[in-house]
Design an enzyme around this catalytic site. Structure first.
Site, PDB file in Angstrom:
ATOM      1  N   SER A  98     -52.167  15.594  45.815  1.00 56.81           N
ATOM      2  CA  SER A  98     -52.382  14.347  45.096  1.00 56.81           C
ATOM      3  C   SER A  98     -51.382  14.198  43.964  1.00 56.81           C
ATOM      4  O   SER A  98     -51.023  13.082  43.593  1.00 56.81           O
ATOM      5  CB  SER A  98     -53.795  14.311  44.491  1.00 56.81           C
ATOM      6  OG  SER A  98     -54.740  13.934  45.431  1.00 56.81           O
ATOM      7  N   GLU A 123     -58.510  11.523  39.777  1.00 59.10           N
ATOM      8  CA  GLU A 123     -57.447  11.205  40.739  1.00 59.10           C
ATOM      9  C   GLU A 123     -56.593  10.058  40.251  1.00 59.10           C
ATOM     10  O   GLU A 123     -55.365  10.128  40.229  1.00 59.10           O
ATOM     11  CB  GLU A 123     -58.067  10.857  42.094  1.00 59.10           C
ATOM     12  CG  GLU A 123     -57.077  10.359  43.119  1.00 59.10           C
ATOM     13  CD  GLU A 123     -56.101  11.433  43.536  1.00 59.10           C
ATOM     14  OE1 GLU A 123     -54.909  11.299  43.212  1.00 59.10           O
ATOM     15  OE2 GLU A 123     -56.525  12.404  44.171  1.00 59.10           O
ATOM     16  N   ASP A 169     -52.572  10.217  39.176  1.00 64.61           N
ATOM     17  CA  ASP A 169     -51.563   9.424  39.878  1.00 64.61           C
ATOM     18  C   ASP A 169     -50.807   8.509  38.927  1.00 64.61           C
ATOM     19  O   ASP A 169     -49.571   8.439  38.945  1.00 64.61           O
ATOM     20  CB  ASP A 169     -52.233   8.585  40.973  1.00 64.61           C
ATOM     21  CG  ASP A 169     -52.838   9.432  42.073  1.00 64.61           C
ATOM     22  OD1 ASP A 169     -52.607  10.647  42.080  1.00 64.61           O
ATOM     23  OD2 ASP A 169     -53.556   8.873  42.923  1.00 64.61           O
TER      24      ASP A 169
END
Length: 601
Positions: A518, A300, A304
């Site tokens: 995400s 994650e 990002d």
């Protein structure tokens, strides 16, 4: 109060909170679905109580937010300072005095308090036994049946009657949100090894070229999304930030998610060569770690950071690592944060004088798992950042209109209020009206991705800036469609969308394909950072709270997405339609149009 000393009875003054009134229930909740109550919580276990005092003039803060965010208002762009915001939300002296006296009666001194910058929160570490006395309650250890996670919680707590007007809420008490397994809204089935040599812009195979809005998009983008693909698809082209040091972008990280620097360099070498050897600012919140062991890199965090900072390069980036997560370990007597760590980040950032202008968060939770009062208060904290000129992007979720299940019997599609009503599950904090919720698309030409979270809040009413766009959607939606499953008067989400599948990232030393909203949120945050550069290079302030502007310009700056749906809770979900819809919002960004629209105000 009576004490015996040397066989003599000594009469001592009663504390004010005892004289004032008996305890009255402040908040209560039904035992949540999927949780089992175990034993009484160990009396010596220490919990971190967070006490919220009423904010003196939030209504005025909200009015000011909309003034500085409305392009038609004379105050547009005149964001408030940290001090101006704090002056509006600081509690009244009477509330401070009442709460201070109550805490002093229980043995706490000023040195024991950790106050927020505006003094509207007080944090104290308290043994369970004392917390039970202060709150007239009993704490138990609860186990989440599916994961085994444990929390120390109660289903009801009370306060002396005279304190009810001076204390808005106290947690951890009745909140059973599984922030311990806070969905990163990452679509893990997409996590597969990508063995392709490079997707920096070269076509592969014999697929036909794709046309989107008269701009050629590399055919490889229908299989793998790269920085180059996003620049083509959203018409960023070869734009280079002109004043990169005058604006900024930030990414939040939780649950021991670390953005690995070695992976970042591999990503840059693969897709953003000018950025090779550049990095970002790392900030630890509440002891958040920065483990750079390659085998522990977070997918994650890598996703990002790589796409947000890669797309907005060379605008400076910040990554916050916030510590704190359950499960509760019964034999610990040192302070354990059984709050969700998210509010720790908000509190930390609000204390800072300078905050990045565009911030992306890819974490969320079903709205109903967060007590309404708590959700409203967290939303008020986010409003403070909005007032200061910060654009906040949140992933809309990866469960469609619910948890992603097509089984109507799935327990996650039923209410937690004891009535077990079949219900769509909106995502918090994406439902907060002071943030920009970002849904997902896929393919070229773009369609709504099936897992894109969207719908209507059960906690927050529809804000005025959505009246026209969301109202039109509802006018065209039969009132008996999914009747009772969602709140037609609620805040609609998402607001916008961006690609959410097949992102090529580097993770633990290898290239992989990954997806989820995400990915969508940091992409949109990067585009906002570029738009901020357009403005600051002309001597204009950053955009700040986006939504009033976005709903005003609507189709003038976005690619409308009209195909796809987001199934869940045993239904096909909503359909993407002309105009706003609860899957892709207003659509995906067209940077070339947005650039022109934001450069003149």
């Amino acid at each position: 109060m009576l004490f015996l000393r040397n066989s003599l009875t000594i009469l001592l003054p009663l504390p004010a909170w005892v004289l004032a009134s008996d305890f009255r229930v402040k908040e209560s909740t039904e035992p949540p679905r999927g949780w089992t109550r175990l034993a009484e919580a160990p009396s010596a276990h220490t919990i971190s109580l967070r006490i919220a005092l009423p904010q003196a003039d939030f209504a005025e803060l909200e009015r000011r937010i909309y003034q500085v965010s409305d392009p038609g208002h004379e105050l547009y762009g005149q964001h408030l300072s940290k001090e101006q915001v704090e002056a509006l939300v600081s509690p009244r002296p009477t509330s401070l005095e009442a709460v201070n006296a109550w805490l002093k009666d229980h043995g706490f001194e000023e040195k024991d308090f950790d106050r927020s910058a505006a003094k509207d929160w007080v944090n104290i570490n308290v043994p369970v036994a004392l917390a039970e006395k202060m709150l007239g309650t009993k704490y138990h250890t609860w186990r989440h049946d599916e994961s085994g996670d444990r929390l120390v919680r109660t289903t009801s707590y009370s306060l002396p009657a005279h304190l009810h007007e001076h204390i808005e809420l106290i947690q951890p008490t009745t909140m059973f949100a599984r922030w311990s397994a806070m969905k990163t809204t990452i679509h893990w089935p997409e996590l597969v090894e990508d063995s392709s040599p490079s997707f920096a812009g070269s076509a592969s195979g014999n697929r036909l070229a794709i046309k989107v809005a008269s701009t050629d998009v590399d055919p490889s983008c229908n299989q793998t999304i790269t920085i180059s693909c996003l620049k083509q698809l959203y018409k960023i082209g070869d734009y280079v930030p002109k004043s990169p040091r005058k604006t900024s972008i930030g990414i939040t990280g939780y649950l021991e998610e670390f953005a690995n620097l070695a992976d970042l360099q591999s990503f840059y070498n693969d897709q953003v060569k000018p950025a090779v050897n550049s990095s970002f600012k790392f900030v630890s919140v509440k002891g958040g770690l920065n483990n750079q062991t390659l085998s522990e890199a977070g997918a994650e965090a890598n996703l990002d950071v790589q796409f947000a900072f890669g797309l907005s390069f060379p605008i400076p980036g910040t990554f916050w690592s916030t510590a704190g997560r359950p499960p509760f370990i019964p034999d610990l007597t040192t302070p354990t944060n059984t709050n969700e760590p998210y509010l720790d980040w908000v509190d930390f950032v609000l204390r800072q004088k300078e905050v990045p202008h565009s911030i992306s968060t890819s974490y969320g939770e079903p709205e109903q798992t967060v007590p309404r009062k708590y959700a409203e208060r967290v939303c008020h904290e986010l409003a403070q950042l909005a007032a200061r000129g910060v654009s906040l992007m949140y992933s809309s979720g990866d469960g469609g209109v619910g948890d992603g299940s097509e089984d109507p019997a799935d327990h996650l599609c039923f209410t937690n209020d004891g009535k077990n009503t079949h219900r769509f599950m909106p995502t918090f904090p994406a439902t907060c009206p002071f943030v920009t919720a970002v849904g997902g698309t896929n393919d070229v030409p773009e369609t709504a991705v099936f897992f894109s979270g969207g719908g209507f809040s059960d906690y927050f009413k529809r804000p005025f800036y959505q009246d026209r766009a969301v109202g039109k959607f509802l006018e065209n939606t039969p009132s008996d469609l999914y009747q009772g499953l969602y709140n037609r008067a609620g805040r609609g989400f998402p607001d916008v969308a961006a690609q959410g599948r097949r992102f090529r990232i580097w993770w633990r030393g290898r290239a992989v394909s990954i997806g989820g909203t995400s990915a969508s949120a940091p992409v949109f945050a990067a585009i906002v950072a570029l738009l901020n550069d357009v403005r600051v290079s002309k001597g204009l302030p950053p955009l700040g709270f986006l939504n009033p502007l976005l709903y005003l310009i609507g189709p003038l700056g976005f690619n409308d997405i009209t195909q796809g749906n987001n199934p869940g809770c045993g239904t096909p979900g909503f359909n993407a339609t002309v105009g706003w819809d609860p899957i892709t919002g207003l659509g995906t960004p067209d940077f070339s149009k947005l650039k022109a629209l934001v450069s003149g105000h």
